[in-house]
Scaffold this motif. Structure first.
Motif, mmCIF file in Angstrom:
data_model
loop_
_atom_site.group_PDB
_atom_site.id
_atom_site.type_symbol
_atom_site.label_atom_id
_atom_site.label_comp_id
_atom_site.label_asym_id
_atom_site.label_seq_id
_atom_site.Cartn_x
_atom_site.Cartn_y
_atom_site.Cartn_z
ATOM 1 N N ASN A 145 36.996 50.130 32.574
ATOM 2 C CA ASN A 145 36.949 49.318 31.359
ATOM 3 C C ASN A 145 37.814 48.068 31.457
ATOM 4 O O ASN A 145 38.301 47.559 30.453
ATOM 5 N N ARG A 146 37.999 47.595 32.694
ATOM 6 C CA ARG A 146 38.691 46.325 32.912
ATOM 7 C C ARG A 146 38.401 45.867 34.335
ATOM 8 O O ARG A 146 38.465 46.676 35.264
ATOM 9 N N LEU A 147 38.082 44.606 34.483
ATOM 10 C CA LEU A 147 37.791 44.052 35.803
ATOM 11 C C LEU A 147 39.054 43.425 36.365
ATOM 12 O O LEU A 147 39.636 42.521 35.753
ATOM 13 N N VAL A 148 39.492 43.924 37.533
ATOM 14 C CA VAL A 148 40.709 43.428 38.169
ATOM 15 C C VAL A 148 40.374 43.035 39.601
ATOM 16 O O VAL A 148 39.911 43.874 40.386
ATOM 17 N N CYS A 149 40.603 41.789 39.935
ATOM 18 C CA CYS A 149 40.322 41.301 41.289
ATOM 19 C C CYS A 149 41.127 42.097 42.308
ATOM 20 O O CYS A 149 42.313 42.380 42.106
ATOM 21 N N ASP A 150 40.483 42.499 43.400
ATOM 22 C CA ASP A 150 41.101 43.225 44.513
ATOM 23 C C ASP A 150 41.379 44.697 44.203
ATOM 24 O O ASP A 150 41.994 45.389 45.011
ATOM 25 N N LEU A 151 40.950 45.185 43.042
ATOM 26 C CA LEU A 151 41.091 46.607 42.729
ATOM 27 C C LEU A 151 39.704 47.163 42.386
ATOM 28 O O LEU A 151 38.928 46.512 41.677
ATOM 29 N N PRO A 152 39.376 48.370 42.886
ATOM 30 C CA PRO A 152 38.096 48.981 42.493
ATOM 31 C C PRO A 152 38.046 49.123 40.973
ATOM 32 O O PRO A 152 38.965 49.676 40.368
ATOM 33 N N SER A 153 36.992 48.600 40.369
ATOM 34 C CA SER A 153 36.900 48.602 38.908
ATOM 35 C C SER A 153 35.512 49.030 38.460
ATOM 36 O O SER A 153 34.521 48.733 39.124
ATOM 37 N N VAL A 154 35.456 49.731 37.335
ATOM 38 C CA VAL A 154 34.193 50.142 36.727
ATOM 39 C C VAL A 154 34.179 49.607 35.302
ATOM 40 O O VAL A 154 35.056 49.943 34.501
ATOM 41 N N VAL A 155 33.200 48.753 35.007
ATOM 42 C CA VAL A 155 33.116 48.179 33.664
ATOM 43 C C VAL A 155 31.693 48.281 33.137
ATOM 44 O O VAL A 155 30.743 48.447 33.905
ATOM 45 N N CYS A 156 31.579 48.198 31.840
ATOM 46 C CA CYS A 156 30.271 48.193 31.178
ATOM 47 C C CYS A 156 30.061 46.814 30.565
ATOM 48 O O CYS A 156 30.915 46.341 29.796
ATOM 49 N N ASP A 157 28.972 46.163 30.899
ATOM 50 C CA ASP A 157 28.666 44.850 30.335
ATOM 51 C C ASP A 157 27.984 45.049 28.985
ATOM 52 O O ASP A 157 26.796 45.356 28.908
ATOM 53 N N SER A 158 28.755 44.865 27.923
ATOM 54 C CA SER A 158 28.220 45.080 26.576
ATOM 55 C C SER A 158 27.625 43.817 25.973
ATOM 56 O O SER A 158 27.149 43.837 24.834
ATOM 57 N N THR A 159 27.632 42.709 26.730
ATOM 58 C CA THR A 159 27.150 41.440 26.194
ATOM 59 C C THR A 159 25.714 41.516 25.675
ATOM 60 O O THR A 159 25.439 41.065 24.551
ATOM 61 N N PRO A 160 24.752 42.050 26.435
ATOM 62 C CA PRO A 160 23.376 42.112 25.908
ATOM 63 C C PRO A 160 23.277 42.887 24.600
ATOM 64 O O PRO A 160 22.550 42.471 23.680
ATOM 65 N N ALA A 161 23.996 44.004 24.491
ATOM 66 C CA ALA A 161 23.943 44.814 23.262
ATOM 67 C C ALA A 161 24.549 44.049 22.087
ATOM 68 O O ALA A 161 24.017 44.091 20.964
ATOM 69 N N LEU A 162 25.653 43.347 22.334
ATOM 70 C CA LEU A 162 26.286 42.578 21.259
ATOM 71 C C LEU A 162 25.376 41.450 20.787
ATOM 72 O O LEU A 162 25.258 41.182 19.586
ATOM 73 N N ARG A 163 24.723 40.783 21.719
ATOM 74 C CA ARG A 163 23.821 39.694 21.352
ATOM 75 C C ARG A 163 22.614 40.230 20.561
ATOM 76 O O ARG A 163 22.153 39.589 19.606
ATOM 77 N N GLU A 164 22.116 41.383 20.952
ATOM 78 C CA GLU A 164 21.004 41.987 20.212
ATOM 79 C C GLU A 164 21.438 42.343 18.787
ATOM 80 O O GLU A 164 20.677 42.155 17.826
ATOM 81 N N ALA A 165 22.657 42.888 18.670
ATOM 82 C CA ALA A 165 23.160 43.250 17.338
ATOM 83 C C ALA A 165 23.308 41.998 16.470
ATOM 84 O O ALA A 165 22.940 41.997 15.283
ATOM 85 N N ALA A 166 23.849 40.942 17.072
ATOM 86 C CA ALA A 166 24.022 39.694 16.316
ATOM 87 C C ALA A 166 22.661 39.089 15.942
ATOM 88 O O ALA A 166 22.482 38.587 14.824
ATOM 89 N N ASP A 167 21.698 39.139 16.869
ATOM 90 C CA ASP A 167 20.345 38.647 16.569
ATOM 91 C C ASP A 167 19.751 39.404 15.382
ATOM 92 O O ASP A 167 19.099 38.820 14.509
#
Length: 240
Positions: A145-167
């Motif tokens: 749940n956080r993108l950190v350069c040079d460290l293995p990271s797992v994140v969820c891109d919630s941007t499409p869902a947020l844009r759909e909700a706002a639409d």
């Protein structure tokens, strides 16, 4: 009753004593059929591996630390359960660490647990990036749940869902939205907020911001008056 050991299991099955611990700790080195027999016999005889003894021999504990910023936040219990299930499938255990919403506590808790675990999973850390990298230096780690350069990271891109909700809110006729901001030191909350701001700029929709707030129920309740007085007719949260 005699104590059950790897040697008694090996005698029962007619296999090498060294195969028994490998069936538990290094299943990739044991035939699947043999491992199945070992596990079944161990269960029948009531045998369980001694993690302390295994650690002395392999220099691995079979333990993994999972740090979360706040265990009372409903986002994290499903994550904890998923990590536990994944660890169990590899004959490992999880040590849960609750930082109680304190970035300073994150460093202290990790420094204490590091010698006891084989690796760390750090969920939604609040530390600045430089300190986070320093904290995790020298130990296998994954940041969730956080993108950190040079460290293995797992994140969820919630941007499409947020844009759909706002639409959806715009299509219902709302032209002034409130953006409920999450904790100021939350990387994920900041990304979600920027996604909503970007949408509002593109769509020329009015946006009023409330917060930043903590990620607790009481924080949202305390902000209710500001939300009502904002003049917005709908809202989008970014508080987790």
């Amino acid at each position: 009753m005699r104590r059950v050991t790897i040697y008694s299991i090996a005698r029962e099955l007619g296999i090498s004593a060294s195969t028994v611990p490998r069936a538990f700790s290094r299943p990739d080195l044991v035939k699947a059929s043999v491992r199945k027999q070992v596990l079944a016999k161990a269960k029948e005889l009531g045998y369980a591996p001694n993690r302390a003894a295994r650690g002395l021999a392999t220099r691995r504990t079979g333990l993994y630390g999972l740090l979360v910023p706040d265990i009372t936040n409903l986002f994290f219990p499903p994550l904890v359960r998923a990590v536990q299930h994944a660890a169990a499938s590899h004959d490992a255990e999880v040590v849960l660490i609750d930082a109680e919403r304190s970035a300073t506590a994150e460093e202290d808790l990790v420094s204490r647990i590091r010698p006891q675990v084989d690796g760390l999973i750090i969920a939604s850390p609040r530390l600045p990036t430089t300190r986070l990298r320093s904290m995790l230096d020298g130990i296998p780690s994954v940041v969730v749940n956080r993108l950190v350069c040079d460290l293995p990271s797992v994140v969820c891109d919630s941007t499409p869902a947020l844009r759909e909700a706002a639409d959806h809110l715009r299509d219902l006729g709302h032209d002034r939205l409130a953006l409920v901001l999450g904790p100021s030191d939350s990387w994920a909350a900041a990304r979600r907020a920027e996604a909503v701001r970007s949408w509002a700029r593109e769509e020329r929709v009015g946006l009023v911001e409330v917060g930043p707030l903590g990620a607790q129920f009481r924080d949202g309740r305390a902000a209710a008056r500001d939300l009502i007085e904002s003049g917005a007719t709908a809202s989008s949260p970014s508080t987790t």
